[in-house]
Design a protein around this motif. Structure first.
Motif, PDB file in Angstrom:
ATOM      1  N   VAL A  47     -15.033  48.578  30.226  1.00 13.98           N
ATOM      2  CA  VAL A  47     -14.441  48.638  28.895  1.00 13.98           C
ATOM      3  C   VAL A  47     -14.469  47.228  28.332  1.00 13.98           C
ATOM      4  N   GLY A  48     -14.694  47.101  27.044  1.00 12.02           N
ATOM      5  CA  GLY A  48     -14.781  45.764  26.456  1.00 12.02           C
ATOM      6  C   GLY A  48     -14.892  45.835  24.942  1.00 12.02           C
ATOM      7  N   VAL A 359     -17.478  54.448  21.551  1.00 13.26           N
ATOM      8  CA  VAL A 359     -17.320  53.271  20.694  1.00 13.26           C
ATOM      9  C   VAL A 359     -16.251  53.581  19.654  1.00 13.26           C
ATOM     10  N   CYS A 360     -15.237  52.727  19.558  1.00  9.95           N
ATOM     11  CA  CYS A 360     -14.190  52.883  18.533  1.00  9.95           C
ATOM     12  C   CYS A 360     -14.252  51.691  17.597  1.00  9.95           C
ATOM     13  N   ASP A 361     -14.434  51.946  16.315  1.00  6.55           N
ATOM     14  CA  ASP A 361     -14.402  50.833  15.366  1.00  6.55           C
ATOM     15  C   ASP A 361     -13.269  51.045  14.366  1.00  6.55           C
ATOM     16  N   PRO A 362     -13.024  50.041  13.506  1.00  9.55           N
ATOM     17  CA  PRO A 362     -11.851  50.126  12.628  1.00  9.55           C
ATOM     18  C   PRO A 362     -12.022  51.063  11.434  1.00  9.55           C
ATOM     19  N   LEU A 376     -14.348  48.434  19.960  1.00  9.19           N
ATOM     20  CA  LEU A 376     -14.033  48.633  21.371  1.00  9.19           C
ATOM     21  C   LEU A 376     -15.039  49.606  21.969  1.00  9.19           C
ATOM     22  N   TYR A 377     -15.429  49.384  23.230  1.00  8.79           N
ATOM     23  CA  TYR A 377     -16.322  50.372  23.846  1.00  8.79           C
ATOM     24  C   TYR A 377     -15.916  50.636  25.293  1.00  8.79           C
ATOM     25  N   ALA A 378     -16.329  51.799  25.793  1.00 11.52           N
ATOM     26  CA  ALA A 378     -16.220  52.111  27.227  1.00 11.52           C
ATOM     27  C   ALA A 378     -17.503  52.836  27.612  1.00 11.52           C
TER      28      ALA A 378
END
Length: 421
Positions: A47-48, A359-362, A376-378
């Motif tokens: 995760v990063g 992938v999570c973005d704003p 954010l990604y995992a």
């Protein structure tokens, strides 16, 4: 053909990443939400944070989509207009310029306010304020009627308007100029539009169209009806996000996979189509959030039986992203985890091997530069088990992420498809 038993999925969760906020005691919405399925992915893999090229401008989630599919936005990102045109199936010639044509609410800066505030505006200029960049989240049906009214009066051989969904629509300028400086209306809410009107090459044409759209829309019966109901009028078309149709090297050829995009967003469907993916059909109007989530999951489950690779773009609704109450966002993230992430993990578990990238973005970034929320990604492998006693969680402030440098988003595909070019 052992490799074709392998399934690959990118789940682009739009609008979930955010900054820490006081209302949540210094937590981010993802941190405050209970997300057992996202946490499970983080515990089974890495995760990063992700970085986009620094000159990608104020990157929207469409830029994230382009980068995550392995295309450098500096070279390949054409602006949201052309991507939306691809998603809507609008045919665009090589020399045509596609503009995003957003329905907004503007008002005159008169002290008295009152219902006639728009009636005093003679021209879009310094005394005009951007009140709402979504025209009160206007519904598609009403918006369509307004776009058609504008096209009837302003459409010509060189200018055409195309209805999209909600407040998002398109204008194609045949053989047009693409270099004008235009501004995303979301950045102007509450401010005068004076400095943000189109400027530079071709701006005179764009300004005339925007002025004319105001006079056509201001007195339209749909807007009179909206104002009577206490809703914001969609009284102006705002042009921005322009570019020419992109030509990208096809992703399926590069990675030797069959692929499909699943998205209710015209822009993200366009990203997938430009990358050479097929597009899954989703119901035109899913109704409420749960139905929309269920439709996406159903499409993914179906497509996995036929394709090696699925790019799923799904996320929080405009209502949630524009809500002022941050608790609404926390609850929506929890529903997304339960109704999308959980069922997709269950579907993937039926395959002998898979690799999943989340992938999570704003989404609607609330700030720029250092104040912009992170991406954010995992990344996890189907065979991986959570490490014993792992307390890793999927959020921006997890200790696993702290101190690690963001990875280049355009390089993730090489990790997802290790056999790739």
């Amino acid at each position: 053909l052992q490799e074709h038993c392998m399934k690959y999925l990118i789940l682009h969760a739009d609008g979930m990443a955010d900054l820490a906020c006081a209302e949540l005691g210094g937590s981010t919405p993802l941190q405050a939400a209970k997300t057992p399925f996202l946490d499970q992915i983080a515990q089974r893999g890495e995760v990063g944070l992700l970085s986009l090229p620094s000159d990608a401008g104020t990157a929207g989630s469409d830029v994230t989509g382009v980068a995550v599919l392995g295309y450098d936005p500096k070279k390949y990102y054409p602006g949201p207009g052309p991507l939306e045109a691809a998603g809507l199936g609008v045919t665009v010639g090589d020399q045509d310029v596609v503009f995003r044509c957003t329905m907004v609410t503007v008002r005159g800066e008169s002290a008295s306010g009152g219902k006639d505030r728009a009636a005093d505006i003679k021209k879009l200029g310094p005394h005009v304020v951007m009140e709402d960049a979504t025209a009160g989240l206007i519904e598609t049906e009403q918006a369509r009627e307004l776009v058609e009214a504008v096209n009837e009066q302003l459409g010509s051989e060189s200018i055409q308007f195309y209805p999209g969904s909600g407040h998002r629509h398109l204008m194609v300028w045949v053989g047009g100029k693409s270099r004008a400086t235009c501004v995303d209306p979301q950045q102007l809410v509450g401010h005068s539009i004076a400095e943000a009107l189109p400027s530079g090459d071709g701006a005179d044409v764009l300004r005339k169209i925007m002025d004319a759209s105001f006079f056509i829309l201001r007195d339209h019966p749909v807007n009179e009806e909206r104002e009577q109901e206490g809703l914001k009028p969609a009284n102006c078309l705002w042009l921005w996000g322009q570019g020419r149709a992109p030509l990208w090297p096809p992703l399926p050829e590069r990675y030797q996979v069959s692929g499909v995009v699943v998205s209710a967003s015209d822009v993200h469907r366009g990203v997938g189509l430009c990358a050479g993916l097929d597009a899954a059909e989703l119901p035109a109007d899913s109704g409420d959030e749960s139905e929309a989530f269920a439709d996406c999951v159903k499409a993914v489950v179906h497509e996995l039986t036929k394709k090696d690779f699925v790019y799923l773009h799904a996320g929080l609704s405009d209502d949630v992203l524009h809500a002022t109450n941050v608790q609404h966002k926390v609850q929506a993230i929890e529903r997304f985890d339960a109704q999308v992430i959980g069922p997709i993990l269950a579907a993937l578990a039926k395959y002998p091997a898979y690799r999943l990238l989340v992938v999570c973005d704003p989404g609607l970034a609330k700030g720029q530069g250092a104040d912009a929320p992170p991406i954010l990604y995992a990344l996890c492998d189907g065979a991986a088990q959570p490490s014993a006693g792992s307390s890793t969680r999927f959020h921006e402030q997890d200790k696993t992420i702290a101190g690690s440098a963001p990875r280049d988003a355009t390089k993730l595909m090489m990790r997802l498809f290790p056999r790739g070019a």
